[in-house]
Write a protein that holds these residues in place. Structure first.
Motif, PDB file in Angstrom:
ATOM      1  N   TRP A   1       0.821  -1.214   0.000  1.00 38.15           N
ATOM      2  CA  TRP A   1       0.000   0.000   0.000  1.00 38.15           C
ATOM      3  C   TRP A   1       0.854   1.263   0.000  1.00 38.15           C
ATOM      4  O   TRP A   1       0.332   2.362  -0.192  1.00 38.15           O
ATOM      5  CB  TRP A   1      -0.950  -0.004   1.193  1.00 38.15           C
ATOM      6  CG  TRP A   1      -0.283  -0.220   2.532  1.00 38.15           C
ATOM      7  CD1 TRP A   1      -0.150  -1.403   3.187  1.00 38.15           C
ATOM      8  CD2 TRP A   1       0.357   0.764   3.351  1.00 38.15           C
ATOM      9  NE1 TRP A   1       0.518  -1.219   4.367  1.00 38.15           N
ATOM     10  CE2 TRP A   1       0.851   0.100   4.507  1.00 38.15           C
ATOM     11  CE3 TRP A   1       0.559   2.129   3.237  1.00 38.15           C
ATOM     12  CZ2 TRP A   1       1.531   0.761   5.519  1.00 38.15           C
ATOM     13  CZ3 TRP A   1       1.237   2.780   4.254  1.00 38.15           C
ATOM     14  CH2 TRP A   1       1.717   2.105   5.380  1.00 38.15           C
ATOM     15  N   MET A   2       2.149   1.140   0.241  1.00 38.74           N
ATOM     16  CA  MET A   2       3.004   2.329   0.274  1.00 38.74           C
ATOM     17  C   MET A   2       3.170   2.871  -1.146  1.00 38.74           C
ATOM     18  O   MET A   2       3.113   2.134  -2.120  1.00 38.74           O
ATOM     19  CB  MET A   2       4.362   1.977   0.873  1.00 38.74           C
ATOM     20  CG  MET A   2       4.262   1.684   2.362  1.00 38.74           C
ATOM     21  SD  MET A   2       5.821   1.161   3.060  1.00 38.74           S
ATOM     22  CE  MET A   2       5.350   0.947   4.774  1.00 38.74           C
ATOM     23  N   THR A   3       3.398   4.173  -1.220  1.00 39.80           N
ATOM     24  CA  THR A   3       3.468   4.806  -2.537  1.00 39.80           C
ATOM     25  C   THR A   3       4.916   4.888  -3.017  1.00 39.80           C
ATOM     26  O   THR A   3       5.862   4.769  -2.234  1.00 39.80           O
ATOM     27  CB  THR A   3       2.887   6.223  -2.478  1.00 39.80           C
ATOM     28  OG1 THR A   3       3.695   7.000  -1.590  1.00 39.80           O
ATOM     29  CG2 THR A   3       1.455   6.219  -1.988  1.00 39.80           C
ATOM     30  N   LEU A   4       5.041   5.124  -4.306  1.00 42.59           N
ATOM     31  CA  LEU A   4       6.369   5.314  -4.899  1.00 42.59           C
ATOM     32  C   LEU A   4       7.106   6.448  -4.188  1.00 42.59           C
ATOM     33  O   LEU A   4       8.299   6.376  -3.928  1.00 42.59           O
ATOM     34  CB  LEU A   4       6.213   5.669  -6.378  1.00 42.59           C
ATOM     35  CG  LEU A   4       6.136   4.544  -7.381  1.00 42.59           C
ATOM     36  CD1 LEU A   4       5.957   5.132  -8.774  1.00 42.59           C
ATOM     37  CD2 LEU A   4       7.387   3.680  -7.334  1.00 42.59           C
ATOM     38  N   GLU A   5       6.338   7.493  -3.873  1.00 46.57           N
ATOM     39  CA  GLU A   5       6.927   8.667  -3.245  1.00 46.57           C
ATOM     40  C   GLU A   5       7.519   8.317  -1.873  1.00 46.57           C
ATOM     41  O   GLU A   5       8.619   8.757  -1.530  1.00 46.57           O
ATOM     42  CB  GLU A   5       5.852   9.739  -3.097  1.00 46.57           C
ATOM     43  CG  GLU A   5       6.401  11.106  -2.758  1.00 46.57           C
ATOM     44  CD  GLU A   5       5.322  12.172  -2.877  1.00 46.57           C
ATOM     45  OE1 GLU A   5       4.138  11.828  -2.819  1.00 46.57           O
ATOM     46  OE2 GLU A   5       5.682  13.342  -3.036  1.00 46.57           O
ATOM     47  N   GLN A   6       6.760   7.532  -1.107  1.00 46.43           N
ATOM     48  CA  GLN A   6       7.244   7.136   0.220  1.00 46.43           C
ATOM     49  C   GLN A   6       8.561   6.380   0.111  1.00 46.43           C
ATOM     50  O   GLN A   6       9.504   6.623   0.857  1.00 46.43           O
ATOM     51  CB  GLN A   6       6.206   6.241   0.913  1.00 46.43           C
ATOM     52  CG  GLN A   6       5.137   6.998   1.669  1.00 46.43           C
ATOM     53  CD  GLN A   6       4.138   6.036   2.297  1.00 46.43           C
ATOM     54  OE1 GLN A   6       3.394   5.369   1.584  1.00 46.43           O
ATOM     55  NE2 GLN A   6       4.123   5.968   3.612  1.00 46.43           N
ATOM     56  N   VAL A   7       8.595   5.452  -0.833  1.00 44.54           N
ATOM     57  CA  VAL A   7       9.800   4.639  -1.020  1.00 44.54           C
ATOM     58  C   VAL A   7      10.960   5.517  -1.473  1.00 44.54           C
ATOM     59  O   VAL A   7      12.084   5.411  -0.971  1.00 44.54           O
ATOM     60  CB  VAL A   7       9.533   3.514  -2.045  1.00 44.54           C
ATOM     61  CG1 VAL A   7      10.814   2.759  -2.375  1.00 44.54           C
ATOM     62  CG2 VAL A   7       8.483   2.564  -1.515  1.00 44.54           C
ATOM     63  N   SER A   8      10.646   6.399  -2.414  1.00 51.17           N
ATOM     64  CA  SER A   8      11.671   7.276  -2.951  1.00 51.17           C
ATOM     65  C   SER A   8      12.289   8.139  -1.852  1.00 51.17           C
ATOM     66  O   SER A   8      13.506   8.278  -1.746  1.00 51.17           O
ATOM     67  CB  SER A   8      11.047   8.158  -4.039  1.00 51.17           C
ATOM     68  OG  SER A   8      11.904   9.216  -4.367  1.00 51.17           O
ATOM     69  N   THR A   9      11.426   8.713  -1.014  1.00 48.84           N
ATOM     70  CA  THR A   9      11.903   9.595   0.054  1.00 48.84           C
ATOM     71  C   THR A   9      12.689   8.808   1.107  1.00 48.84           C
ATOM     72  O   THR A   9      13.771   9.222   1.532  1.00 48.84           O
ATOM     73  CB  THR A   9      10.695  10.284   0.734  1.00 48.84           C
ATOM     74  OG1 THR A   9       9.888  10.858  -0.282  1.00 48.84           O
ATOM     75  CG2 THR A   9      11.147  11.347   1.704  1.00 48.84           C
TER      76      THR A   9
ATOM     77  N   SER B   1      15.655   7.986  -6.615  1.00 50.56           N
ATOM     78  CA  SER B   1      14.695   8.773  -7.388  1.00 50.56           C
ATOM     79  C   SER B   1      13.612   7.877  -7.986  1.00 50.56           C
ATOM     80  O   SER B   1      13.844   6.699  -8.263  1.00 50.56           O
ATOM     81  CB  SER B   1      15.423   9.519  -8.504  1.00 50.56           C
ATOM     82  OG  SER B   1      15.892   8.597  -9.456  1.00 50.56           O
ATOM     83  N   ILE B   2      12.449   8.475  -8.152  1.00 46.27           N
ATOM     84  CA  ILE B   2      11.330   7.721  -8.731  1.00 46.27           C
ATOM     85  C   ILE B   2      11.669   7.257 -10.142  1.00 46.27           C
ATOM     86  O   ILE B   2      11.360   6.133 -10.538  1.00 46.27           O
ATOM     87  CB  ILE B   2      10.053   8.590  -8.718  1.00 46.27           C
ATOM     88  CG1 ILE B   2       9.593   8.782  -7.275  1.00 46.27           C
ATOM     89  CG2 ILE B   2       8.947   7.949  -9.541  1.00 46.27           C
ATOM     90  CD1 ILE B   2       8.407   9.701  -7.101  1.00 46.27           C
TER      91      ILE B   2
ATOM     92  N   GLN C   1      14.338   0.971 -13.590  1.00 48.35           N
ATOM     93  CA  GLN C   1      14.821  -0.345 -13.149  1.00 48.35           C
ATOM     94  C   GLN C   1      13.803  -1.451 -13.449  1.00 48.35           C
ATOM     95  O   GLN C   1      14.148  -2.550 -13.826  1.00 48.35           O
ATOM     96  CB  GLN C   1      15.112  -0.294 -11.644  1.00 48.35           C
ATOM     97  CG  GLN C   1      15.481  -1.634 -11.005  1.00 48.35           C
ATOM     98  CD  GLN C   1      16.837  -2.139 -11.464  1.00 48.35           C
ATOM     99  OE1 GLN C   1      17.696  -1.354 -11.882  1.00 48.35           O
ATOM    100  NE2 GLN C   1      17.035  -3.455 -11.429  1.00 48.35           N
ATOM    101  N   PHE C   2      12.511  -1.111 -13.283  1.00 43.96           N
ATOM    102  CA  PHE C   2      11.489  -2.146 -13.422  1.00 43.96           C
ATOM    103  C   PHE C   2      10.629  -1.972 -14.672  1.00 43.96           C
ATOM    104  O   PHE C   2       9.544  -2.556 -14.761  1.00 43.96           O
ATOM    105  CB  PHE C   2      10.603  -2.162 -12.166  1.00 43.96           C
ATOM    106  CG  PHE C   2      11.347  -2.585 -10.935  1.00 43.96           C
ATOM    107  CD1 PHE C   2      11.635  -3.922 -10.705  1.00 43.96           C
ATOM    108  CD2 PHE C   2      11.796  -1.652 -10.023  1.00 43.96           C
ATOM    109  CE1 PHE C   2      12.329  -4.321  -9.574  1.00 43.96           C
ATOM    110  CE2 PHE C   2      12.496  -2.034  -8.897  1.00 43.96           C
ATOM    111  CZ  PHE C   2      12.776  -3.376  -8.675  1.00 43.96           C
TER     112      PHE C   2
END
Lengths: 213, 304
Positions: free
Chosen positions: A55-63, A68-69, A75-76
């Motif tokens: 449920w976590m967002t790309l932004e959360q992971v990026s930060t 970087s997003i 990568q994927f």
């Protein structure tokens, strides 16, 4: 002693619901990985990609992981126009999943800890790891938590790691409240075994580690 | 009933036939209400989860968070990792597991008979089957014929009942070893809860097979494959609650045996302490004689 069937039914419901309500009243209840039992939102841990959830967002992971997003998308093989607010589970494809992301981020964080021969992604140093300043550990391996130049106390950190970082033995003993356990002991395992709250001890050890940086 | 065994003096009298609203004031009605209430709660949770979903800004709990078996699958990891869970499980699963096992310890496998929504779903299909059989004689003859043939496989039935303990070992052992719920893809309950997400797994086939089988045989999943029922039954073996048949009041009419959804031979037992008994008390309600079949409370392993 005979039990009336209706009384039995009432007992069944009372015991079952009573136990659940009792736990809820005591704060021992959570139905989601999004919030903790005290209602706070769960956040990914900066040093442990296994805490990433779908449920976590790309932004959360990026930060959180300072990647970087656009690098994740590349990568994927994900569409370049993907919104940062997109939950990971909504991006799942044959080549992308939360699991794949966790593995990739973990491999980015551990190039110094393991020989980079198994994983092609781990073989290529990222800009962050390439520029990481070298510490001067007393052991051959990088201590757990040594990530991109930062020293972070994690669940995997051992007493030896703390000493390698230069944290004084006395400081460790003071935080742990007793003599040093065997050096290979994981801090979390030791702290949990002593009945202490890991998050409190972790914060104190982190403060000691920051002091010697 | 007494005419079937005229030589024997019976101590129990015939239960009076309840009329009107009094006929509804029975434990069977209460059991159905309880089952319906829990099923509605799960249905509401599933619909809400589908509509609201789980994201970083909103959280409607997944109905899987209310599955006690998830707690059993996560228990090993929770203990060994100091508080983390296998994916798809939460603290609520562990709490519900404690509740189910506590009920089993105190009151036998009553969770299965009184609360479990999957058990209720099977009950519904079986009720539908009985209702259709009353209206369609051809169907009744076909089902009866099938059941008679199946009765010849009683030995097979006895051994198949142990399969649920293998499922239990596989599901719990697999989750402990691999750190993921190896059983989830084959779990009919999980398949049902995830239907709205178009998550088609082998569990959906198991679910359809279970519902189809429920048309001919009551509670097939509970009898042969339910790992939670297996765990509950093991704990329930030491429960102080049990059923007792009073031979002096019993006419051996077999109504109790026929009414048992788990297919237990109630009419020939002195005490019903089978691990398969879900204490739904259908046999007690069906028994026409007062005092012939009663629920008792006694110290574990004493006086049974």
């Amino acid at each position: 002693m005979r039990i009336h069937p209706i009384v039995y039914g009432i007992l069944v419901v009372t015991v079952f619901v009573g136990i659940v309500l009792g736990f809820q009243a005591a704060g021992v209840w959570s139905t989601s990985g999004i919030t903790t039992s005290d209602g706070k939102q769960v956040q990914p841990s900066t040093d442990d990609p296994s805490t990433i959830k779908g449920w976590m967002t790309l932004e959360q992971v990026s930060t959180t992981y300072r990647v970087s997003i656009s690098e994740i998308l590349t990568q994927f093989d994900l569409p370049s126009g993907t919104l940062p607010s997109t939950p990971l589970k909504d991006l799942e494809t044959d080549t992308f999943s939360a699991d794949a992301l966790r593995t990739w981020l973990q491999s980015r964080m551990e190039p110094a800890a393991s020989p980079p021969v198994d994983s092609p992604t781990a073989a290529a140093p990222t800009p962050q790891t390439a520029s990481a300043p070298a510490l001067t550990p007393t052991t051959a391996h990088e201590p757990a938590g040594y990530v991109t130049g930062a020293i972070t106390v994690t669940a995997k950190t051992t007493i030896q790691d703390l000493l390698d970082w230069g944290v004084p033995q006395e400081a460790i003993q003071r935080v742990l409240g007793g003599p040093l356990p065997p050096l290979s002991t994981g801090v979390k395992a030791y702290v949990t075994g002593q009945g202490l709250e890991f998050s409190d001890v972790k914060a104190q050890l982190q403060a000691e580690a920051d002091r010697v940086k | 009933m007494a005419q079937s065994n005229p030589a024997r003096a019976l101590s129990g009298s015939v239960k009076p036939r309840l009329q009107g609203w009094r006929a509804l004031l029975t434990h069977r009605t209460f059991r159905r209400i309880t089952q319906i209430a829990f099923a509605i709660f799960i249905l509401y949770t599933a619909i809400r989860h589908t509509l609201v979903g789980e994201s970083s800004t909103s959280a409607a709990a997944s109905p899987e968070a209310y599955c006690p078996f998830g707690g059993l699958e996560s228990l090993y990891k929770y203990i060994t990792s100091g508080g983390s869970y296998v994916p798809h499980t939460h603290l609520s699963n562990l709490v519900l597991l404690v509740a189910v096992l506590s009920v089993a310890f105190l009151l036998r496998s009553a969770f299965c008979g009184w609360i479990c929504p999957l058990g209720f779903l099977q009950d519904l299909v079986s009720s539908l089957s009985r209702s259709l059989q009353k209206r369609i004689p051809g169907l009744r003859r076909a089902v009866t014929s099938l059941q008679k043939r199946a009765a010849q496989l009683a030995v097979l039935d006895r051994y198949l009942r142990y399969a649920k303990y293998l499922v239990l070992a596989w599901a719990v052992g697999g989750a402990a070893y691999f750190g993921v719920m190896v059983f989830r893809d084959y779990d009919p309950w999980s398949a049902l809860l995830n239907l709205a997400e178009f998550s088609f797994t082998p569990g959906l086939i198991v679910l359809l097979m279970t519902l189809a089988a429920s048309f001919f045989i009551e509670r097939p999943w509970c009898r042969y494959a339910c790992p939670l029922g297996a765990a509950s039954s093991l704990v329930g073996k030491i429960s102080p609650v049990y059923l007792k048949r009073e031979a002096s009041a019993c006419t051996s009419c077999k109504i109790c045996t026929r009414s048992c959804p788990m297919g237990l031979e109630v009419h020939s037992a002195t005490t019903i302490k089978s691990a398969d008994c879900i204490t739904c008390l259908e046999c007690v309600g069906a028994c026409p004689r007062r005092g012939a079949l009663e629920l008792k409370f006694d110290l574990p392993l004493v006086g049974k």
